[in-house]
Design a protein around this motif. Structure first.
Motif, mmCIF file in Angstrom:
data_model
loop_
_atom_site.group_PDB
_atom_site.id
_atom_site.type_symbol
_atom_site.label_atom_id
_atom_site.label_comp_id
_atom_site.label_asym_id
_atom_site.label_seq_id
_atom_site.Cartn_x
_atom_site.Cartn_y
_atom_site.Cartn_z
ATOM 1 N N ILE A 154 0.752 -1.232 -0.025
ATOM 2 C CA ILE A 154 -0.118 0.083 0.184
ATOM 3 C C ILE A 154 0.788 1.059 -0.054
ATOM 4 C CG2 ILE A 154 -1.800 1.289 1.304
ATOM 5 C CD1 ILE A 154 -2.584 -1.460 2.410
ATOM 6 N N MET A 245 -1.290 11.208 -6.683
ATOM 7 C CA MET A 245 -1.721 9.807 -7.510
ATOM 8 C C MET A 245 -2.821 9.168 -6.358
ATOM 9 S SD MET A 245 1.793 8.139 -8.632
ATOM 10 C CE MET A 245 0.948 6.729 -9.686
ATOM 11 N N PHE A 246 -3.918 8.448 -6.786
ATOM 12 C CA PHE A 246 -4.049 8.111 -8.207
ATOM 13 C C PHE A 246 -5.707 8.196 -8.411
ATOM 14 C CE2 PHE A 246 -5.804 3.845 -7.580
ATOM 15 C CZ PHE A 246 -5.010 3.277 -6.572
ATOM 16 N N GLY A 247 -5.988 8.327 -9.561
ATOM 17 C CA GLY A 247 -7.676 8.471 -10.157
ATOM 18 C C GLY A 247 -8.118 8.966 -11.022
ATOM 19 N N HIS A 390 -3.715 5.424 -12.340
ATOM 20 C CA HIS A 390 -5.061 4.999 -12.209
ATOM 21 C C HIS A 390 -4.719 3.374 -11.783
ATOM 22 C CE1 HIS A 390 -8.587 2.895 -14.043
ATOM 23 N NE2 HIS A 390 -9.159 4.074 -14.057
ATOM 24 N N PRO A 391 -5.818 2.916 -11.084
ATOM 25 C CA PRO A 391 -5.596 1.415 -10.827
ATOM 26 C C PRO A 391 -5.135 0.536 -12.039
ATOM 27 C CG PRO A 391 -7.660 2.096 -10.157
ATOM 28 C CD PRO A 391 -7.193 3.197 -11.088
ATOM 29 N N GLN A 394 -1.267 0.346 -11.943
ATOM 30 C CA GLN A 394 -0.432 -0.143 -10.720
ATOM 31 C C GLN A 394 -0.788 0.827 -9.527
ATOM 32 O OE1 GLN A 394 2.598 -3.023 -12.357
ATOM 33 N NE2 GLN A 394 3.146 -1.908 -10.744
ATOM 34 N N GLY A 395 -1.726 1.950 -9.602
ATOM 35 C CA GLY A 395 -1.982 2.728 -8.678
ATOM 36 C C GLY A 395 -0.719 3.471 -8.248
ATOM 37 N N PHE A 396 -0.478 3.419 -6.841
ATOM 38 C CA PHE A 396 0.559 4.383 -6.250
ATOM 39 C C PHE A 396 1.927 3.906 -6.818
ATOM 40 C CE2 PHE A 396 -2.291 4.313 -2.508
ATOM 41 C CZ PHE A 396 -2.900 5.368 -2.560
ATOM 42 N N HIS A 397 2.111 2.835 -6.732
ATOM 43 C CA HIS A 397 3.512 2.183 -7.261
ATOM 44 C C HIS A 397 3.263 1.955 -8.655
ATOM 45 C CE1 HIS A 397 4.650 1.301 -3.027
ATOM 46 N NE2 HIS A 397 4.711 2.686 -3.123
ATOM 47 N N CYS A 398 3.295 2.690 -9.633
ATOM 48 C CA CYS A 398 3.327 2.528 -10.853
ATOM 49 C C CYS A 398 4.396 1.984 -11.619
ATOM 50 C CB CYS A 398 3.068 3.767 -11.831
ATOM 51 S SG CYS A 398 4.251 5.111 -11.815
ATOM 52 N N ASN A 399 4.327 1.271 -12.679
ATOM 53 C CA ASN A 399 5.642 0.446 -13.166
ATOM 54 C C ASN A 399 6.220 1.342 -14.336
ATOM 55 O OD1 ASN A 399 7.278 -1.634 -14.279
ATOM 56 N ND2 ASN A 399 5.521 -3.057 -14.272
#
Lengths: 533, 88
Positions: A154, A245-247, A390-391, A394-399
């Motif tokens: 998280i 982030m994010f949404g 965005h989900p 990968q949400g907070f920890h984007c790739n």
């Protein structure tokens, strides 16, 4: 390090971000200056911001912050990239090219995006007319913790304030720590708020802070918060963006409550303490007979803060869509590129309403917005929070790897949103803050005033409203209004002074110039109601 | 902890915050029309039956294992920490 700069392929650690800012100030000394804040964080880190501008003098300032919440990886890295790209483009006179990319969302097949360019002429127009301040990493301690293995799924939201001696959790949510309605138990009718939303808008103590919403021991208790506040207090900031982030949302003030027209309904007015409901208009939970409180945000000319705030937010959203479409206007029919780049625009206050959450106090964007009410000479200030990512990214920890290219895509969107905002800022020069003199375009219509002898005469009000409300509603119109103002004010004061003491001349101008002009405009534009403000 | 995408109704949505171990990301809320919403959250997969029992449709975007692998990869990709620790 001289350009070209390598693409960022993993989240930058705080020290790398500081090094990158220092490097830019060294590489582009005439365009970029770096200022290190004197205060240090709880873990002893220094942090700094950049000023990017070509030229001096009083110009509108834009402040962009990122990394307030530690786990939101992309914004600081995107802001470093944005600063690099602007400087390289301006220095070399070349367009910024965001290359073609293929991005794989977690929800479906890869989506291809065409290259997108920011014109060098746009970059030059921005840096020649705007002072851009970029503070990419507000919370370095938190980011360092979040990036230290084992990385939490998280992630970590707060800073790293040590727990109090009596015990409790580490950290303060910096975006509940700003000095705007921080003491929410005074600002809101708290029993009503809690009965409506089931919980208080932030945590008052650091004990059991599982959602990481502790507001801190007092307002702006944190060095990180004070750093942002100091920039908003001392710089002539008219545009503020806090990138989170994010949404996929672009949120505009207020976040405290709905926006209203009554100047008495202001956070500055203690008469409303413990009486503000924090509810959206028409909420059935509002007790019968009780007036719905709405935080004052004027929409009067010349600034039209409320409607222009939405206009600018929409411009950011539209530019993100254009960038997703390779720079072309998006087609009417939905495309995969559009579907994965569609940002929702709305006020901050009721973002959480569907989830059962209420408005939030103590946030950076509202602190920025509040400055124009604490000091009216600061008007206008437009303040935003962008929730990028965005989900499905990968949400907070984007790739950051390619594929799937999540950071690349978010980086493109941040570039697009900031480009739109900066173009508005560059195209609509605003009044510098006090004690600078009033600009001519906020003054009365001198000929009309001299002719009618009354600045509130319906014809005078009509002409002024035409200029300030209709013409200034768009950036192009604002430019035209500025041009007309410059021409008009080049001769009108002298003419006004001349006719003021000559009744026959006044009558002639009134009958032969003003009245026919107003009559023709009313007929042509269909705006027959002047109305006194 | 996995990353979940939850489709649900306006009626059910506010009650989701009461589910233990489900960390809803409130800013991710999306209106889908017809009183339907989509929101994401982090939770162990064991929470999914509870969500489905409440009428939610759940898509697992990343399993707990996916996230662990990803975080391991990031840990090796990011720069090593500074040699000199910050002042305390």
């Amino acid at each position: 390090m001289p350009p070209p700069y390598p693409e960022i392929t993993a989240p930058l650690r705080p020290q790398q971000i500081e090094d990158a800012l220092a490097d830019l100030a060294t590489t582009f000394p005439t365009l970029c200056t770096r200022t290190v804040f004197t205060g240090k964080t709880h873990e002893g880190r220094s942090h700094s911001y950049l000023k990017i501008a070509n030229g001096t003098g009083e110009r509108p300032a834009v402040l962009v912050t990122g990394g307030v919440h530690a786990r939101e990886w992309a914004p600081p890295d995107a802001l470093v990239t944005f600063a690099r790209n602007l400087l390289v483009s301006f220095q070399s006179g070349t367009d910024i090219t965001i290359p073609a990319m293929e991005v794989t969302p977690l929800t479906g097949p890869p989506v291809r995006y065409r290259p997108w360019k920011i014109k060098a002429s746009d970059v030059a127009g921005i840096l020649n007319k705007v002072d851009l301040y970029i503070f990419p990493l507000v919370n370095p301690d938190g980011r360092e913790f979040d990036l230290t293995p084992p990385i939490d799924p998280i992630g970590w939201r707060k800073n790293r304030r040590p727990p109090p001696p009596a015990g409790g959790d580490i950290g303060v949510d910096l975006n509940r720590n700003f000095n705007i309605a921080w003491k929410f138990e005074d600002y809101y009718d708290l029993p009503l708020y809690v009965s409506r939303y089931g919980e208080e808008p932030a945590k008052r103590t650091p004990v059991g802070d599982i959602n990481q919403l502790y507001r801190g021991p007092n307002e702006h208790s944190e060095q990180e918060t004070r750093n942002v506040e100091s920039l908003l207090d001392t710089l002539p900031v008219h545009y503020y963006v806090d990138v989170h982030m994010f949404g996929r949302k672009i949120l505009h003030s207020w976040g405290l409550d709905g926006n209203g027209n009554d100047p008495a309904m202001s956070f500055t007015n203690p008469a409303f303490n413990n009486k503000r409901d924090g509810m959206i208009a028409g909420d059935p939970a509002l007790p019968l007979g009780r007036t719905d409180y709405k935080e004052y945000l004027p929409d009067d000319p010349p600034h039209k803060i409320r409607s222009r705030a939405v206009f600018i937010a929409n411009a950011m959203r539209d530019e993100i869509l254009r960038a997703a479409n390779g720079g072309a206007t998006p087609p009417a029919a939905s495309s995969p590129q559009q579907n994965h780049s569609d940002y929702e625009v709305g006020p901050s206050a009721f973002l959480y309403l569907p989830v059962g959450g209420g408005p939030t106090p103590g946030c950076a964007d509202d602190y920025a917005c509040s400055r124009q009410f604490v000091n009216p000479a600061r008007k206008p200030i437009f303040a935003y929070t962008i929730e990028t990512g965005h989900p499905e990214e990968q949400g907070f920890h984007c790739n950051y790897a390619n594929p799937p290219g999540h950071f690349r895509k978010i980086n493109r969107e941040v570039h697009a949103a900031l480009l739109a905002l900066l173009k508005v800022a560059a195209a609509s020069p605003l009044a510098p803050p006090a004690p600078s003199p009033r600009p001519p375009n906020s003054g009365p219509c001198l000929i009309a005033t001299a002719t009618m002898g009354d600045a509130g005469h319906p014809d005078v009000v009509f002409l002024r409203a035409l200029r300030d409300e209709r013409l200034r509603a768009t950036p192009r119109g604002a430019r035209l209004a500025d041009l007309l103002d410059r021409v008009y004010y080049s001769f009108s004061p002298a003419v006004a002074r001349y006719i003021e003491g000559r009744p026959r001349a006044r009558t002639a101008v009134r009958l032969l110039v003003i009245r026919p002009l107003v009559a023709v405009l009313r007929r042509a534009l269909g705006t027959g109601k002047g109305g006194r403000r | 902890m996995g990353l979940l995408l939850i489709d649900t109704s306006a009626e059910v949505l506010p009650g989701l915050r009461d589910i233990d171990d489900l960390y809803l990301v409130r800013s991710s809320i999306e209106r889908m029309g017809d009183d339907r919403y989509r929101i994401s959250g982090y939770a162990p997969e064991t929470v999914i039956p509870e969500l489905e029992a409440r009428g939610c449709t759940v898509q697992v975007l990343m399993t707990s294992q996916d996230i662990d692998h990803f975080n391991d990869d990031v840990a090796t990709a990011i720069a090593p920490p500074d040699d000199t620790p910050p002042e305390s």
